[in-house]
Design a protein around this motif. Structure first.
Motif, short mmCIF file in Angstrom:
data_model
loop_
_atom_site.label_atom_id
_atom_site.label_comp_id
_atom_site.label_asym_id
_atom_site.label_seq_id
_atom_site.Cartn_x
_atom_site.Cartn_y
_atom_site.Cartn_z
N LEU A 86 -28.93 -51.23 -22.52
CA LEU A 86 -27.58 -51.65 -22.11
C LEU A 86 -26.66 -51.53 -23.31
CD1 LEU A 86 -28.57 -54.89 -20.16
CD2 LEU A 86 -27.89 -52.69 -19.17
N LEU A 87 -25.40 -51.18 -23.07
CA LEU A 87 -24.43 -51.14 -24.14
C LEU A 87 -24.08 -52.57 -24.54
CD1 LEU A 87 -22.01 -48.48 -22.56
CD2 LEU A 87 -23.88 -48.06 -24.18
N PRO A 88 -24.37 -52.96 -25.78
CA PRO A 88 -24.16 -54.36 -26.15
C PRO A 88 -22.69 -54.75 -26.16
CG PRO A 88 -25.30 -53.15 -27.91
CD PRO A 88 -24.92 -52.15 -26.87
N TRP A 89 -21.80 -53.78 -26.28
CA TRP A 89 -20.39 -54.10 -26.37
C TRP A 89 -19.69 -54.05 -25.00
CZ3 TRP A 89 -22.77 -49.87 -28.52
CH2 TRP A 89 -22.51 -48.65 -27.91
N TYR B 106 -21.80 -60.54 -21.50
CA TYR B 106 -22.33 -59.44 -22.31
C TYR B 106 -23.86 -59.53 -22.34
CZ TYR B 106 -17.64 -58.37 -23.69
OH TYR B 106 -16.32 -57.99 -23.66
N ARG C 240 -19.35 -53.29 -16.64
CA ARG C 240 -19.16 -51.94 -17.18
C ARG C 240 -20.51 -51.25 -17.36
NH1 ARG C 240 -17.18 -49.47 -22.77
NH2 ARG C 240 -17.18 -47.32 -22.05
N ASN D 269 -26.10 -59.72 -24.56
CA ASN D 269 -26.78 -60.71 -25.40
C ASN D 269 -26.60 -62.13 -24.90
OD1 ASN D 269 -24.11 -61.04 -26.13
ND2 ASN D 269 -24.56 -61.36 -28.29
#
Ligand SMILES: Nc1ncnc2c1ncn2[C@@H]1O[C@H](COP(=O)(O)OP(=O)(O)O)[C@@H](O)[C@H]1O
Ligand SMILES: [Mg+2]
Lengths: 252, 275
Positions: free
Chosen positions: B108-111, B152, B116, B154
């Motif tokens: 997964l894109l952490p940002w 998000y 999204r 995390n």
């Protein structure tokens, strides 16, 4: 409370106060001309920052720093990206980056003077040379750090090279790029002051020269502390931005 | 789902005329695939394999035997050293919209928010924002992540991250869903819950699933067909159809006699390779 736990609760700023108090004592009773009392230095500092000379010096310094940093960013980040994504570039440029990151660049400034003139251009070049390499290295590290599975994921879902670059690689490298930027600011500040002092005709360099020549120690120390404080605030400000992005560095 | 509809569809692929797993036309054909990495590691050694359409096939093998490698080759992420993979009779030369993958480490894109991330496959395909977010929101609900759209990664537990990974793979509506040890990074209880939820989801989403695991219980619980891979360099050492009806209530499967027998049988087969 034990002595240990009291020490744990002492705010970190206290050591600065103790140091200032010691300085004050040495200044008052030490009889050393080089060290005037801290209180007088502080008062002088307040006067100095209001003089036209100081404001002009600050403007000249800010200009050299700004242009040098801008160049370092425009060159350093793309170069780091290039080295991060393209092996041949990394192989060819690695040795240069490693030489410059560890070189005592101060030694180069006198060599720049005949090339670029004894003026602002040389200072800009010094800032650039001091700042650019750490940006290259950290940007490259950031690109390398972007997990292989994120790239696989982007490819799997049909991402084009451009998409992968802008949507995955660049944002993924951002925490390291920001760290590089903070370190570049640290080095750039050193670069601008060192450049000015070696040239001795410009900005703070001119002022330092003036004060030392005339043995104006209060003015000299006042300027030193003002420059220290400016550099500290600048670096802390960049650090604040950097920490805002910390959250996603930990979760990769 | 109530008892009467359950009885009405005895097998997951009830609509398929051929009935038996072996008779269905394979959607994926793996033909003589061999993989030798540049560093000399031989991961796969002549894999021949048909993946039946509309079923859940599991690749079961010890850690490091080349399961991920095989999935990546089927996904088109890496080319095999020798052999071919065909999907719907077309040779695979790269990733394609007919295949989606759920990653072992979530990827997964952490940002990016859950929304999204889940919409990211569609974003890469240029689907307009409103449309892709509507689709993503649906799958976020389906995998049980409703309410977490704006968190998000995390901020999520491992199980929830993998639900997001699954939603992202479902959102692109590929025929083939590949899952690489998707539940290995979550704790045992969450793992069971995820397995049950996956089976329920697959009742609705008719997909061909290629599932990778090194857990015998997980393989038997989820699969219509199990492909046993030997140790590196990997070959297909046995293929076993479980014959388990996966439309029964998820907790009943573990009590199903076929489930228990198959687990034993596979364990007996695998023991031979462990000496
Ligand atoms: N990119 C790579 N380069 C070299 N060797 C690799 C690479 N990826 C995996 N391997 C090796 O190939 C073998 C199979 O790996 P993998 O497919 O990840 O196994 P599994 O998923 O079954 O645990 C392992 O020995 C691993 O070390
Ligand atoms: Mg693996």
């Amino acid at each position: 409370m034990t002595a240990r736990s009291i020490l744990d609760h002492v705010p970190s700023g206290v050591s600065l106060l103790v140091w200032a108090a010691l300085w004050e004592l040495v200044g008052r009773f030490g009889g050393i001309d080089l060290i005037p009392p801290m209180s007088q230095i502080a008062l002088t500092a307040i006067d100095i920052v209001q003089t036209e000379k100081f404001v002009t010096a600050l403007a000249v310094t800010a200009q050299a720093f700004g242009i040098g940093m801008a160049l370092a960013i425009v060159v350093g980040i793309p170069l780091g990206v290039l080295m991060g994504v393209w092996r041949p570039a990394e192989r060819l440029l690695d040795v240069w980056v490693n030489i410059f990151i560890s070189a005592p660049l101060t030694a180069l400034v006198p060599a720049l003077m005949p090339l670029l003139g004894i003026g602002q251009t040389t200072v800009v070049a010094t800032v650039f040379l001091f700042a650019v390499w750490v940006l290259v290295i950290d940007t490259r590290a950031g690109i390398h750090h972007v997990g292989g599975s994120l790239l696989d994921m982007a490819r799997l879902f049909g991402g084009s090279r451009t998409q992968i670059f802008f949507k995955v690689l660049l944002p993924g490298a951002l925490p390291e790029i920001l760290t590089g930027l903070r370190l570049a600011v640290v080095r750039g500040v050193k670069g601008v002051v060192i450049g000015q002092i070696i040239i001795a005709l410009l900005g703070f360099g001119e002022l330092f020269e003036l004060y030392l020549q005339n043995f104006l120690m209060e003015e000299f120390w006042a300027l030193v502390f003002v420059v220290f404080a400016l550099a500290f605030v600048l670096v802390e400000a960049v650090g604040l931005v950097e920490r805002r992005f910390d959250f996603y560095a930990g979760s990769r | 789902m109530d008892a009467s509809t359950r009885d009405a569809c005895p097998a997951r692929d009830a609509g398929h005329p051929a009935g038996g797993v072996a008779d269905a036309t394979p959607i994926v054909r793996v033909d003589g695939v061999t993989m030798r990495y540049a560093n000399g590691v031989s991961a796969l050694d002549g894999i021949d394999l048909d993946i039946p359409r509309g079923r859940l096939t599991t690749l079961l093998g010890p850690s490091g035997c080349g399961k991920t490698t095989l999935l990546k080759i089927i996904a088109g992420l890496i080319p095999p050293t020798a052999g071919t993979v065909a999907v719907n009779d077309r040779i695979v030369t790269g990733p394609g919209p007919d295949r989606a993958l759920v990653f072992q480490d979530f990827a997964l894109l952490p940002w990016a928010t859950v929304l999204r991330n889940v919409a990211f496959g569609l974003e890469l395909r240029g689907v307009p924002r409103a449309e892709r977010e509507a689709i993503a929101a649906k799958y976020i609900r389906d995998v049980g992540l409703a309410g977490f759209e704006h968190q998000y990664p995390n901020q999520l537990s491992g199980g929830m991250r993998q639900r997001a990974g699954l939603a992202r793979a479902l959102a692109v509506d590929a025929d083939i869903l590949m899952m690489d040890e998707p539940f290995s990074a979550v704790d045992e209880q969450m793992r069971r819950k995820l397995q049950e939820d996956l089976l329920s989801l697959l009742q609705v989403e008719k997909k061909t699933v290629i599932f990778v695991t090194h857990s015998i219980e997980e393989a038997v619980y989820l699969s219509d067909r199990i492909v046993l891979l030997s140790r590196r360099p990997s070959r297909v050492s046995a293929i076993r159809d479980t014959g388990i009806a996966h439309d029964q209530p998820p907790d009943q499967i573990r009590r199903d006699r076929r489930y228990l027998d198959t687990v034993d049988e596979i364990w007996d087969t695998l023991k031979q390779y462990l000496q």
